[in-house]
Structure formats: structure tokens, C-alpha cells
Design a protein around this motif. Structure first.
Motif, PDB file in Angstrom:
ATOM      1  N   ARG A  47     -17.119  -5.262  10.859  1.00  0.00           N
ATOM      2  CA  ARG A  47     -17.311  -4.544   9.610  1.00  0.00           C
ATOM      3  C   ARG A  47     -18.239  -5.333   8.694  1.00  0.00           C
ATOM      4  N   GLN A 102       0.816  -1.213   0.000  1.00  0.00           N
ATOM      5  CA  GLN A 102       0.000   0.000   0.000  1.00  0.00           C
ATOM      6  C   GLN A 102       0.850   1.263   0.000  1.00  0.00           C
ATOM      7  N   ASP A 138     -17.270  -6.245   2.247  1.00  0.00           N
ATOM      8  CA  ASP A 138     -16.817  -5.300   1.222  1.00  0.00           C
ATOM      9  C   ASP A 138     -17.141  -5.883  -0.141  1.00  0.00           C
ATOM     10  N   GLY A 186     -10.794  -1.924  -3.007  1.00  0.00           N
ATOM     11  CA  GLY A 186     -10.403  -1.381  -1.711  1.00  0.00           C
ATOM     12  C   GLY A 186      -9.608  -2.372  -0.895  1.00  0.00           C
ATOM     13  N   ALA A 187      -9.105  -1.919   0.247  1.00  0.00           N
ATOM     14  CA  ALA A 187      -8.332  -2.779   1.146  1.00  0.00           C
ATOM     15  C   ALA A 187      -8.324  -2.160   2.539  1.00  0.00           C
ATOM     16  N   TYR A 188      -8.070  -3.007   3.515  1.00  0.00           N
ATOM     17  CA  TYR A 188      -7.880  -2.530   4.885  1.00  0.00           C
ATOM     18  C   TYR A 188      -6.400  -2.301   5.142  1.00  0.00           C
ATOM     19  N   GLN A 189      -6.107  -1.431   6.086  1.00  0.00           N
ATOM     20  CA  GLN A 189      -4.721  -1.226   6.484  1.00  0.00           C
ATOM     21  C   GLN A 189      -4.246  -2.418   7.310  1.00  0.00           C
ATOM     22  N   ARG A 215      -9.883   1.517   6.695  1.00  0.00           N
ATOM     23  CA  ARG A 215      -9.690   1.372   5.267  1.00  0.00           C
ATOM     24  C   ARG A 215      -8.479   2.152   4.757  1.00  0.00           C
ATOM     25  N   SER A 216      -7.847   1.585   3.739  1.00  0.00           N
ATOM     26  CA  SER A 216      -6.821   2.295   2.984  1.00  0.00           C
ATOM     27  C   SER A 216      -7.497   3.310   2.063  1.00  0.00           C
TER      28      SER A 216
END
Length: 330
Positions: free
Chosen positions: A144, A61, A147, A91-94, A100-101
Motif C-alpha cells: 500500500r 473501530q 497514508d 483513516g485506519a486499516y482494519q 481500509r476502515s
């Protein structure tokens, strides 16, 4: 029209069809060899910056945006003034955090502010068939929601790119179908304050409704020819494939038959196959040699596994030689 792949020296042409060519190489270098203002649409989906490293080359990222900007910058000279670049970014998670990123939004700002593209419109691809993820935040802790939406940025080089949403109409709703059968009996609008009578407009059948910018397309291809043949021949299929309906939507909306469509992260070459199907010329670029070669399977539907295996082996043999014409599928 001279075919674009005939001018390429920085990548190797793996195979050709009547309308296009699959190239193995670095898209940044290949794009630099294309004639300026020669491409009508670049439709692509780059590797996403996922937390788990994938074989097909996703970036971390922290470096993802800078890396992606290089490709989008290289693409701009090749685009016509009326051309578009459509880019699907998931999308993506940190890492290690349920937040979220912002990579796809940071990338968009760079595309517009630094590279001079216009955001023609933002689209959202909803995949109702996507499995709940990430496991830690959705399945396990229930912190969550699933997604299931990707951002799809429609970028244009000029203010008025070629576009016609009338080409991508969607089926009418049940209520609209009833209205069309009997407009006056189903709906009797009152005259507006402006005295504009809209009653007659509702009785016209235009062949479907205009689309919204939310595209609900399930990614459920599990028994298509490409996957079946990969399994039968013992090939590893590309792990990140988007459904053909996604590039088809933008190909039909943003190009005309005979126009040029390019994919700079072609993977299993869904975009090239969609372009061929709809009468567009195409050029697909993929860095990984095995994925580039195996994407030929998309164009061999109707052939037996024995025939496909023979064509594939012939293609590998031809590609191992120097100064030999690439395999012509048809």
C-alpha cells in the motif's frame, strides 16, 4: 458577552485567558450546559480508532461511530443557525487486513442522515511530512502507499453557514504573478462564443488565489514552545497534535473577531490558542486532566522555564481546591 465557562458545573475550569477557558470534563455534559445557539464554530479532532490503543483514549473501530455520534449530537443545540462544525477524522486499516476502515464515511452519513447536519463541503488535509505507515502494509510488504491524508468534514447546521473564503486566500502561483505584472503582454484570451470578454478579470490582484479543498499543511512542529517546554519540564506532550495552520484556516474562513470557537476534544489546545491569536472567544474541553493542564504552556511563550513551572504548580494547587477561581494566565 457572558463567558461560556461561567455557566459550566459539569466540568472544572483549569485556566482562563482574556478570550477563553480550558475545561476538564466530558464534552457531552459540558455542551449540554451551553446556551442554545451560542457557538459560531466547533473545530475539533477526536481520537482516531487506531489499531493500537493509545493513552489518550482512542476507541475500537467497532464502537467508534456510535461513540462519536453522541458528541456531534450534543453539539448541535449549542451551534448558531449560521454555525459550523469542522471535524478532522483520520483513516485506519482494519485489524490484520490490508483494507481500509470506513469509519469516517459511516460517521459522516450518520451526522447527516440521523442528526440533520448538512455537509457544507468535504476537505482533505494532506500532511506531506507524515511517515510511511502502517509498517506491515507499506514499509514491509510494499502493498500500500503511504497514508498522508485525513478527511475533514465541514458540517453546517443550516444551509447557509457564515463563510468567506476570501479571508483564506493562498499565494499566487509564479505564472499568476507574472500575469498580474503585465496582463495584456502575458495573456491575450480570445473572445468567447458568448462574446464575454474575460481579459480584464485576469489583471486584478485580489491579494491571493481562492483556496481549494485540499489543504497541504505539514505537521512538523518539533521545536515549538509547547514541545520545548514539555521536554524541559519533563512533561509528556499530547501525542496527537494537529498543526495550528489547520484550525486557523477554518477559524478565519468561518468566523469573525469576537465570535465563539469551541473544541470538544482539545488535547494540547491548538484550537484555543489559534482562536485567541485571531481575536475569537473560545472554550476548549478535554477529558484528560494532565493534558488539559499542560495545554496552558501554549499561552506562556516568552516565559522562562522557571516561570512556567511556577505557574503550572500554582495552577495545580488552585485546581485541587474547592470553590476557588481558576488560574488566570493573562
Amino acid at each position: 458577552m457572558a463567558k461560556l465557562h461561567e455557566q459550566i458545573t459539569s466540568g472544572r475550569v483549569v485556566y482562563t485567558t482574556r478570550a477563553g477557558a480550558q475545561v476538564c470534563g466530558d464534552s457531552r455534559k459540558v455542551l449540554a450546559e451551553l446556551p442554545e445557539t451560542s457557538v459560531d464554530l466547533i473545530m475539533t479532532s477526536p481520537p482516531f480508532p487506531l489499531l493500537r490503543q493509545k493513552e489518550y483514549g482512542n476507541k475500537d473501530q467497532a464502537e467508534y461511530v456510535d461513540w462519536l455520534v453522541e458528541f456531534v449530537e450534543a453539539a448541535k443545540p449549542a451551534l448558531k443557525e449560521t454555525g459550523s462544525l469542522v471535524i478532522d477524522i483520520g483513516g485506519a486499516y482494519q485489524k490484520g487486513r490490508p483494507v481500509r476502515s470506513l469509519h469516517q464515511f459511516r460517521a459522516l452519513i450518520r451526522f447527516v442522515d440521523d442528526l440533520g447536519y448538512n455537509l457544507a463541503e468535504e476537505f482533505y488535509w494532506h500532511n506531506p511530512a507524515r511517515l510511511p505507515s502502517p509498517i506491515e502494509w507499506v514499509n514491509k510488504r510494499k502493498w500500500r502507499a503511504k497514508d498522508s491524508v485525513n478527511t475533514v468534514w465541514w458540517l453546517s447546521k443550516g444551509d447557509r453557514p457564515k463563510s468567506d473564503v476570501g479571508k483564506v486566500r493562498t499565494p499566487y502561483s509564479e505564472s499568476m504573478q507574472k500575469l498580474l505584472k503585465d496582463p495584456s503582454g502575458y495573456y491575450r484570451p480570445k473572445k468567447r462564443a458568448s462574446e464575454h470578454d474575460i481579459g480584464t478579470a485576469f489583471g486584478i490582484d485580489n491579494g491571493g488565489a481562492l483556496p481549494s479543498n485540499l489543504l497541504s499543511i505539514p505537521n512538523t512542529e518539533s521545536n515549538g514552545f509547547y514541545l520545548r517546554m514539555c521536554k524541559e519540564l519533563g512533561f509528556e506532550s499530547h501525542p496527537a497534535r494537529f498543526p495550528a495552520a489547520l484550525p486557523e484556516f477554518f477559524i478565519k474562513m468561518l468566523t469573525d473577531p469576537g465570535d465563539v470557537v469551541v473544541d470538544i476534544f482539545s488535547g494540547s489546545n491548538t484550537t484555543g490558542y489559534a482562536a485567541e491569536t485571531h481575536g475569537r472567544n473560545w472554550l476548549s474541553i478535554e477529558l484528560d486532566e494532565k493534558y488539559a493542564a499542560r495545554s496552558a504552556l501554549r499561552f506562556l511563550e516568552g516565559r522562562t522555564a522557571t516561570d512556567v513551572a511556577a505557574i503550572y504548580e500554582q495552577m495545580l494547587a488552585v485546581n485541587s481546591q474547592v470553590d476557588v477561581e481558576p488560574t488566570v494566565l493573562f
